[in-house]
Every structure is written in C-alpha cells, then in structure tokens.
Scaffold this motif. Structure first.
Motif, PDB file in Angstrom:
ATOM      1  N   TRP A 148       0.837  -1.201   0.000  1.00 12.05           N
ATOM      2  CA  TRP A 148       0.000   0.000   0.000  1.00 12.05           C
ATOM      3  C   TRP A 148       0.872   1.252   0.000  1.00 12.05           C
ATOM      4  O   TRP A 148       0.545   2.248  -0.651  1.00 12.05           O
ATOM      5  CB  TRP A 148      -0.932   0.016   1.215  1.00 12.05           C
ATOM      6  N   ASN A 201      -1.767   0.639   9.846  1.00 16.02           N
ATOM      7  CA  ASN A 201      -2.296   0.535   8.492  1.00 16.02           C
ATOM      8  C   ASN A 201      -2.631   1.917   7.921  1.00 16.02           C
ATOM      9  O   ASN A 201      -2.990   2.843   8.658  1.00 16.02           O
ATOM     10  CB  ASN A 201      -3.556  -0.343   8.492  1.00 16.02           C
ATOM     11  N   GLN A 202      -2.537   2.035   6.608  1.00 14.12           N
ATOM     12  CA  GLN A 202      -2.866   3.290   5.932  1.00 14.12           C
ATOM     13  C   GLN A 202      -4.374   3.548   5.974  1.00 14.12           C
ATOM     14  O   GLN A 202      -5.184   2.635   5.793  1.00 14.12           O
ATOM     15  CB  GLN A 202      -2.409   3.241   4.470  1.00 14.12           C
ATOM     16  N   ALA A 231      -6.509   2.358   2.979  1.00 13.27           N
ATOM     17  CA  ALA A 231      -6.766   0.918   2.990  1.00 13.27           C
ATOM     18  C   ALA A 231      -7.950   0.602   3.896  1.00 13.27           C
ATOM     19  O   ALA A 231      -8.800  -0.228   3.555  1.00 13.27           O
ATOM     20  CB  ALA A 231      -5.520   0.158   3.447  1.00 13.27           C
TER      21      ALA A 231
END
Length: 133
Positions: free
Chosen positions: A25, A53-54, A57
C-alpha cells in the motif's frame, strides 16, 4: 432487491491486517510514512508496538463491504471519520445499517471495528442501487 430502514448490512471481515500488505500500500499510495513500515518508529512516537495501516486501505475495507452488500450498486457518496488506528494483526469487521431508502438510493451508517469492538472508522454512505434519470 429491496432494502429497509434498520436493515443490517452483511459484515465484511479481514481476519488479520498484514504488515506485508502495508508495504505494498505504501508503494501504491506513494506514502513513505515510516509508521506503516517500521515498528521502531511507531514505538518512538508512542503510538503502540505494531505498524499502523494506511487510512485509505481502511476506507477500502468499508467500500468493499458496501459493494458486496449492494451487488451492481454504485457508491454515490461516502464520508468517513478516522476514530482510531488499525494495527498489523488486527481483525477487522466492516459493517453498516440502512438509514434511508428513496428514489433508487440507499443511505447507510457505516463503520469499521478492530478486534470486534474498537471503532476505527465511522461514517455514512449513499448507494445508488438503480439508474436514476
């Protein structure tokens, strides 16, 4: 297909958020932020002990839930609020509830929860379920 106010949307489950996927990502999003790649940076910033996490996403998980819940539908509008981080290893559940149905559109409250309870995204979405002229 018919939809009713109060109807719960089928959950979309991510069994475990992958740190390896975060690396992909990062390339795709052109996002070199080290909190997605290096656990030592996360620790140094006091953000926990796992990579994060992004955000895009996480929003994509909610969008996947909506597209699965409304086959052939189109997300016409979506607003999301980031409430908390998603960490490598978290189990995620995207869900929603129908709040309105009119003129080929379905409005929903949507969310993403980590590990069954921790709210990480809340928001709303409007789904176009049929062609409106």
């Amino acid at each position: 297909m018919s939809y009713a106010v109060g109807q719960e949307l089928p959950a979309f489950i991510i069994e475990s958020v992958s740190a390896e996927a975060m690396k992909k990502w990062a390339v795709f999003l052109r996002d070199p932020n080290p909190i997605h790649l290096d656990v030592e940076v996360v620790k140094a910033k006091g953000l926990g002990s796992r990579v994060i996490n992004q955000g895009p996403a996480n929003v994509a998980y909610v969008m996947n839930m909506l597209l699965a819940a409304f086959p052939g539908g189109r997300i016409e509008a979506m607003e999301s609020k980031f409430v908390d981080n998603v960490y490598a290893g978290d189990q995620l559940q995207a869900g929603g509830i129908v709040t309105g149905v009119a003129d080929g559109r379905v409005n929903c409250d949507v969310w993403l929860r980590a590990d069954g309870q921790r709210l990480v995204i809340s928001g709303t979405a409007a789904i176009l379920t049929q062609l409106v002229l």
